[in-house]
Write a protein that holds these residues in place. Structure first.
Motif, PDB file in Angstrom:
ATOM      1  N   GLU A 182       5.757  -8.930  11.270  1.00 28.09           N
ATOM      2  CA  GLU A 182       6.308  -8.709   9.939  1.00 28.09           C
ATOM      3  C   GLU A 182       5.719  -7.403   9.429  1.00 28.09           C
ATOM      4  N   SER A 183       6.390  -6.772   8.479  1.00 20.46           N
ATOM      5  CA  SER A 183       5.894  -5.504   7.940  1.00 20.46           C
ATOM      6  C   SER A 183       5.921  -5.541   6.420  1.00 20.46           C
ATOM      7  N   ILE A 184       4.864  -4.977   5.849  1.00 22.06           N
ATOM      8  CA  ILE A 184       4.825  -4.791   4.397  1.00 22.06           C
ATOM      9  C   ILE A 184       5.208  -3.339   4.145  1.00 22.06           C
ATOM     10  N   SER A 185       6.358  -3.139   3.549  1.00 21.48           N
ATOM     11  CA  SER A 185       6.862  -1.778   3.386  1.00 21.48           C
ATOM     12  C   SER A 185       5.980  -0.974   2.431  1.00 21.48           C
ATOM     13  N   ALA A 186       5.987   0.318   2.634  1.00 17.80           N
ATOM     14  CA  ALA A 186       5.132   1.202   1.837  1.00 17.80           C
ATOM     15  C   ALA A 186       5.695   1.382   0.427  1.00 17.80           C
ATOM     16  N   MET A 187       4.799   1.611  -0.511  1.00 19.92           N
ATOM     17  CA  MET A 187       5.222   1.988  -1.865  1.00 19.92           C
ATOM     18  C   MET A 187       5.835   3.391  -1.800  1.00 19.92           C
ATOM     19  N   ARG A 188       6.945   3.555  -2.445  1.00 17.33           N
ATOM     20  CA  ARG A 188       7.656   4.835  -2.327  1.00 17.33           C
ATOM     21  C   ARG A 188       7.675   5.578  -3.663  1.00 17.33           C
ATOM     22  N   LYS A 189       7.570   6.894  -3.550  1.00 16.47           N
ATOM     23  CA  LYS A 189       7.691   7.777  -4.708  1.00 16.47           C
ATOM     24  C   LYS A 189       8.798   8.799  -4.422  1.00 16.47           C
ATOM     25  N   ASN A 190       9.671   8.960  -5.365  1.00 15.31           N
ATOM     26  CA  ASN A 190      10.782   9.896  -5.193  1.00 15.31           C
ATOM     27  C   ASN A 190      10.278  11.318  -5.426  1.00 15.31           C
ATOM     28  N   HIS A 198       0.845  -1.184   0.000  1.00 12.71           N
ATOM     29  CA  HIS A 198       0.000   0.000   0.000  1.00 12.71           C
ATOM     30  C   HIS A 198       0.893   1.250   0.000  1.00 12.71           C
ATOM     31  N   LEU A 199       0.253   2.409   0.015  1.00 12.77           N
ATOM     32  CA  LEU A 199       1.017   3.657   0.048  1.00 12.77           C
ATOM     33  C   LEU A 199       1.538   3.976   1.443  1.00 12.77           C
ATOM     34  N   PHE A 200       1.232   3.098   2.397  1.00  8.73           N
ATOM     35  CA  PHE A 200       1.724   3.262   3.765  1.00  8.73           C
ATOM     36  C   PHE A 200       2.179   1.898   4.277  1.00  8.73           C
ATOM     37  N   GLU A 201       3.000   1.867   5.284  1.00  8.93           N
ATOM     38  CA  GLU A 201       3.501   0.611   5.842  1.00  8.93           C
ATOM     39  C   GLU A 201       2.355  -0.145   6.533  1.00  8.93           C
ATOM     40  N   VAL A 202       2.295  -1.454   6.298  1.00 10.62           N
ATOM     41  CA  VAL A 202       1.259  -2.298   6.901  1.00 10.62           C
ATOM     42  C   VAL A 202       1.923  -3.253   7.886  1.00 10.62           C
ATOM     43  N   PRO A 203       1.680  -3.091   9.200  1.00  9.43           N
ATOM     44  CA  PRO A 203       2.243  -4.025  10.174  1.00  9.43           C
ATOM     45  C   PRO A 203       1.380  -5.294  10.277  1.00  9.43           C
ATOM     46  N   MET A 254      -3.840   6.543   9.017  1.00 13.19           N
ATOM     47  CA  MET A 254      -4.915   6.668  10.003  1.00 13.19           C
ATOM     48  C   MET A 254      -6.272   6.357   9.385  1.00 13.19           C
ATOM     49  N   VAL A 255      -6.465   6.721   8.123  1.00 10.90           N
ATOM     50  CA  VAL A 255      -7.777   6.555   7.506  1.00 10.90           C
ATOM     51  C   VAL A 255      -7.788   5.451   6.457  1.00 10.90           C
ATOM     52  N   GLY A 256      -6.599   4.990   6.016  1.00  8.29           N
ATOM     53  CA  GLY A 256      -6.532   3.980   4.956  1.00  8.29           C
ATOM     54  C   GLY A 256      -6.933   2.602   5.455  1.00  8.29           C
ATOM     55  N   ARG A 257      -7.525   1.818   4.576  1.00  9.24           N
ATOM     56  CA  ARG A 257      -7.920   0.446   4.897  1.00  9.24           C
ATOM     57  C   ARG A 257      -7.042  -0.518   4.118  1.00  9.24           C
ATOM     58  N   LYS A 270       6.740  16.739   3.977  1.00 12.84           N
ATOM     59  CA  LYS A 270       5.347  16.818   3.502  1.00 12.84           C
ATOM     60  C   LYS A 270       4.836  15.429   3.123  1.00 12.84           C
ATOM     61  N   GLN A 271       5.721  14.642   2.501  1.00 14.78           N
ATOM     62  CA  GLN A 271       5.332  13.272   2.145  1.00 14.78           C
ATOM     63  C   GLN A 271       5.074  12.439   3.398  1.00 14.78           C
ATOM     64  N   LYS A 272       5.915  12.603   4.421  1.00 18.62           N
ATOM     65  CA  LYS A 272       5.733  11.848   5.673  1.00 18.62           C
ATOM     66  C   LYS A 272       4.386  12.158   6.308  1.00 18.62           C
ATOM     67  N   GLU A 273       4.024  13.460   6.325  1.00 16.33           N
ATOM     68  CA  GLU A 273       2.740  13.842   6.915  1.00 16.33           C
ATOM     69  C   GLU A 273       1.586  13.219   6.139  1.00 16.33           C
ATOM     70  N   GLY A 274       1.686  13.203   4.841  1.00 13.90           N
ATOM     71  CA  GLY A 274       0.634  12.593   4.025  1.00 13.90           C
ATOM     72  C   GLY A 274       0.498  11.097   4.289  1.00 13.90           C
ATOM     73  N   LYS A 275       1.631  10.390   4.427  1.00 11.43           N
ATOM     74  CA  LYS A 275       1.581   8.950   4.711  1.00 11.43           C
ATOM     75  C   LYS A 275       0.970   8.683   6.088  1.00 11.43           C
ATOM     76  N   LYS A 276       1.284   9.599   7.049  1.00 10.34           N
ATOM     77  CA  LYS A 276       0.749   9.419   8.401  1.00 10.34           C
ATOM     78  C   LYS A 276      -0.774   9.545   8.388  1.00 10.34           C
ATOM     79  N   ARG A 277      -1.287  10.572   7.651  1.00  5.14           N
ATOM     80  CA  ARG A 277      -2.746  10.737   7.554  1.00  5.14           C
ATOM     81  C   ARG A 277      -3.374   9.543   6.833  1.00  5.14           C
ATOM     82  N   MET A 278      -2.727   9.063   5.790  1.00  2.00           N
ATOM     83  CA  MET A 278      -3.257   7.943   5.018  1.00  2.00           C
ATOM     84  C   MET A 278      -3.320   6.677   5.875  1.00  2.00           C
TER      85      MET A 278
END
Length: 606
Positions: A541-549, A523-528, A578-581, A568-576
Motif C-alpha cells: 500500500e502507499s501513502i501518497s505525498a502531500m502536494r503543493k501546486n 508526508h511530503l514524499f510518498e511512503v511505501p 532519501m533523508v526523510g524519516r 525542480k519539485q520532483k528533485e526536492g521530493k527525491k532528496r527528501m
C-alpha cells in the motif's frame, strides 16, 4: 481422628453451574460458618470471582457433619471450572477420592463438563452425578439425565437432583457422599508424603501451602523437604481450613490442611510437588509437571512514567500467581513494558484486570500469540514466543505449532455454520456425537492460534449464545508457517511482525497495511508500506505525498517555465525521500497491536 471417617471430595462443573452455591449450602448445613458471617460464594475471596460468577483460585474447607449417627470429617476442595486452570484442577482431583459432577438442569451437559468428567476418570475418583438448579423455570431434568446417560455412561438411579440455591436435595447428597465416596488410603505410620495442591502468599507470614497428607504425619517444628524444588524448611504452623485457618497439633494421613514454614517466595512452592521429611528418601507422588504458559502478549502502561508502577504490580501479583511469566521488553512505539506469558486467554484477561484494579493502572495490551517450536537444521529444537525470535529460513528445518482437541456443543440447527467455521480455521474433523434431538457434540483437532483470538465470540454469534467449547492441548505438529514482515518506507518494524499460516499471510499482511495507511499521516514524499515473507513482497500500500501546486504563481508564459518548476519539485521530493524519516504515531501501533485479533479475523468465518 479415624481415617475411616474422612471423606475428601471436590466439586467439578462447567462455569456457572453452581459449584460455589452448593459449597455455600454445605457450609450452612455443617454450621462451619455462622449466619452472621455467611455470604454468597463464601469460598470465592476475590471481587472478580463474584462479579464474573467463576472460580479463579481453588479453595479448601474442612467441615464436621453428623450423617446417620456418625460424625464425618469432610474436606471439600472447590476447583476452577475453566480450561485455563486445567492443571490446578487435576492436582486438586489428586487430593480427593470423590467428585461431585454438577450439571445445570436447564443448560445440560456442556463442553467443560465433559473435560472435567474425563479428568476425574483419569484420577480414578468416585463420581457422583448431580443435576443442579431443578427449581428454575427452564429446568429439564429428565432430558438432562438422558444426556448424562448417553454421554457420561451413568445410570438414571445414580443421578441426584438438587437445588443449591434453595437447599432442596442437599441433605440426600450429603448422605450419598458418606456412602459412595471411599475413605482415603494411607498409612499414618509410613514416612511422610504430602501432595501440594495449591498455595497463596501472605505478606506477613509468607507462603501458605495447601497439602493433602498421603502417608505419615506432619507436625510443627519438623524439618521438611520439597522434592521438586529441592528446598528444606522448618514447619512453623499446621492447620485446617474451617473455613478460616485453624491451627491443629498434627495432620495425619488422609487429612487436608495447610502449613506455614517461613517460605518467602511462592516460586519455591510448586503445585503438584511432594513434601517429605528432610532426611528421608521416598518415592515422589506421580503426576507432577511444570505448567507452561501457552499464550503471550505485551502489557504496556499508557503513560511511560508508570513503568515502575507496572513492574511493582506484576511482582506483587506474581507472589500469588506463579503460573504467569513476565520479562521486560521495549517497543519502538509503545515504550517500555513487559512480555507476559499466560496459561490461556481467560488467565490473561484475569491478570490484566487485576493489575488495572489493584494497582490503578491503565494498560495497553498487544495482540496475543502462542508458543511455537522451531526445529533447526543442527538438530536442536527451540521455543519461539515472539516473531522476532524466529530463526532465519536458512537455519530452520521446520516450524511446529500447538494443536488442541476442540470440543464444541451446539444446537442442531447451527451445526453447518459451526463446521464451516472450524474448517475455515484449519480444523480437522474427528467425530460427531448426538446428545439428544437438539444438541450435538463436534470434536476437531485445530491449531491453538486459530481459536485464541475471536473464535469463541464468532461461535456464540453463530449459535445465538447456546454454543460452548472446551479444548485440551494435544501437542505440536508441523505446519507451513511463515513470518510476515512489515516494512514502512523500506525499514522493517519488528513490533508489527507476526507468524501466520502461509495461506493466510497475504490477507493478514494486507489488512495490517490498510490500517497503517489510515493511521500514518501523509508526508511530503510518498511512503511505501509493504508486507513481506523473507525477501518477497506479498502486499503493498502507499501513502501518497502531500502536494503543493508550484505552478500556481505562473500567469502564463512559455510552458517550459512550468515544466522547470515541476522538475525542480520532483528533485526536492527525491532528496527528501532519501533523508526523510517516517514518524509512526502511537495510535497506528495501537490500531494494529491492541486490536490485532481483528486483523486476523477471516471474513469467511463470520
Amino acid at each position: 481422628m479415624n481415617i475411616r471417617t474422612i471423606r475428601n471430595f471436590c466439586i467439578i462443573a462447567h462455569i456457572d453451574h453452581g459449584k460455589s452455591t452448593l459449597a455455600d449450602r454445605f457450609l450452612e448445613m455443617t454450621k462451619s460458618i455462622s449466619e452472621r458471617d455467611m455470604k454468597d460464594q463464601a469460598l470465592d475471596s476475590m471481587d472478580l470471582e463474584r462479579e464474573r460468577g467463576i472460580t479463579i483460585k481453588a479453595s479448601a474447607v474442612h467441615m464436621l457433619a453428623m450423617v446417620k449417627g456418625t460424625e464425618l470429617s469432610l474436606n471439600l476442595i472447590d476447583t476452577p471450572g475453566h480450561v485455563d486452570f486445567n492443571y490446578e484442577v487435576s492436582r486438586a482431583l489428586a487430593a480427593c477420592e470423590g467428585a461431585l459432577l454438577l450439571v445445570d438442569a436447564s443448560q445440560g451437559v456442556e463442553a467443560q463438563t465433559m473435560a472435567n468428567f474425563y479428568l476425574a476418570l483419569e484420577a480414578n475418583l468416585t463420581i457422583i452425578p448431580v443435576i443442579n438448579k431443578i427449581d428454575m423455570p427452564a429446568a429439564r431434568p429428565e432430558e438432562v439425565i438422558t444426556e448424562m446417560e448417553s454421554l457420561l455412561g451413568v445410570t438414571r438411579d445414580e443421578v441426584l437432583q438438587v437445588s443449591a440455591r434453595t437447599g432442596v436435595g442437599v441433605e440426600a447428597l450429603m448422605e450419598a457422599i458418606a456412602e459412595r465416596v471411599p475413605p482415603p488410603k494411607g498409612d499414618p505410620g509410613a514416612p511422610l508424603r504430602a501432595l501440594v495442591f495449591d498455595s497463596h502468599y501472605d505478606e506477613f507470614r509468607g507462603v501458605i501451602v495447601y497439602v493433602r497428607i498421603v502417608d505419615g504425619v506432619l507436625k510443627p517444628g519438623e524439618h521438611i523437604k520439597m522434592m521438586g524444588a529441592q528446598r528444606t524448611y522448618e514447619v512453623d504452623e499446621i492447620g485446617v481450613f474451617s473455613p478460616g485457618m485453624t491451627p491443629v497439633k498434627e495432620l495425619k494421613a488422609g487429612q487436608v490442611g495447610y502449613f506455614i514454614a517461613s517460605i518467602r517466595s511462592i516460586h519455591d512452592v510448586r503445585t503438584g510437588d511432594t513434601v517429605t521429611h528432610r532426611k528421608i528418601d521416598v518415592e515422589p507422588l506421580p503426576g507432577y509437571v511444570e505448567p507452561k504458559p501457552m499464550v503471550f502478549c505485551g502489557l504496556y502502561p499508557t503513560e511511560s512514567d508508570e513503568f515502575e508502577d507496572l513492574r511493582r504490580a506484576l511482582a506483587r501479583l506474581h507472589l500469588n500467581d506463579s503460573s504467569f511469566t513476565y520479562v521486560p521488553e521495549n517497543s519502538g512505539a509503545l515504550g517500555f513494558g513487559f512480555r507476559c506469558g499466560f496459561l490461556g486467554m481467560l488467565h490473561m484477561d484475569i491478570v490484566k484486570e487485576r493489575l488495572e484494579r489493584e494497582a490503578g493502572l491503565d494498560l495497553v495490551q498487544t495482540a496475543p500469540n502462542v508458543t511455537y517450536q522451531a526445529k533447526l537444521r543442527s538438530g536442536e529444537t527451540i521455543e519461539v514466543n515472539t516473531p522476532s525470535e524466529l530463526p532465519d529460513s536458512g537455519k530452520l528445518e521446520e516450524l511446529l505449532e500447538p494443536v488442541v482437541e476442540l470440543s464444541i456443543i451446539v444446537p442442531a440447527e447451527s451445526v453447518g455454520t459451526v463446521m464451516q467455521l472450524a474448517t475455515d480455521r484449519r480444523g480437522q474433523w474427528r467425530r460427531t456425537e448426538y446428545l439428544g434431538p437438539t444438541r450435538i457434540l463436534l470434536t476437531y483437532d485445530i491449531p491453538l492460534a486459530e481459536i485464541i483470538f475471536d473464535f469463541y465470540d464468532i461461535l456464540k454469534s453463530a449459535t445465538r449464545g447456546y454454543g460452548t467449547m472446551d479444548y485440551t492441548l494435544r501437542g505440536f505438529q508441523a505446519a507451513d508457517l511463515v513470518r510476515v514482515r512489515i516494512l514502512v518506507s523500506g525499514i522493517e518494524v519488528d513490533s508489527l511482525s507476526s507468524i501466520v499460516h502461509r495461506s493466510q499471510a497475504e490477507n493478514v499482511g494486507r489488512k495490517i497495511l490498510v490500517r497503517l495507511r489510515k493511521e500514518i499521516p501523509r508526508h511530503l514524499f510518498e511512503v511505501p508500506l509493504q508486507a513481506a515473507i523473507g525477501g518477497k513482497v506479498i502486499a503493498r500500500e502507499s501513502i501518497s505525498a502531500m502536494r503543493k501546486n508550484v505552478t500556481a504563481k505562473c500567469y502564463g508564459g512559455d510552458i517550459t517555465r512550468k515544466r522547470k518548476l515541476i522538475e525542480k519539485q520532483k528533485e526536492g521530493k527525491k532528496r527528501m525521500k532519501m533523508v526523510g524519516r517516517v514518524e509512526i504515531p502511537k495510535q497506528a501501533f495501537l490500531s494494529v497491536l491492541g486490536e490485532g485479533q481483528d486483523v486476523r479475523k477471516s471474513d469467511r468465518g463470520r
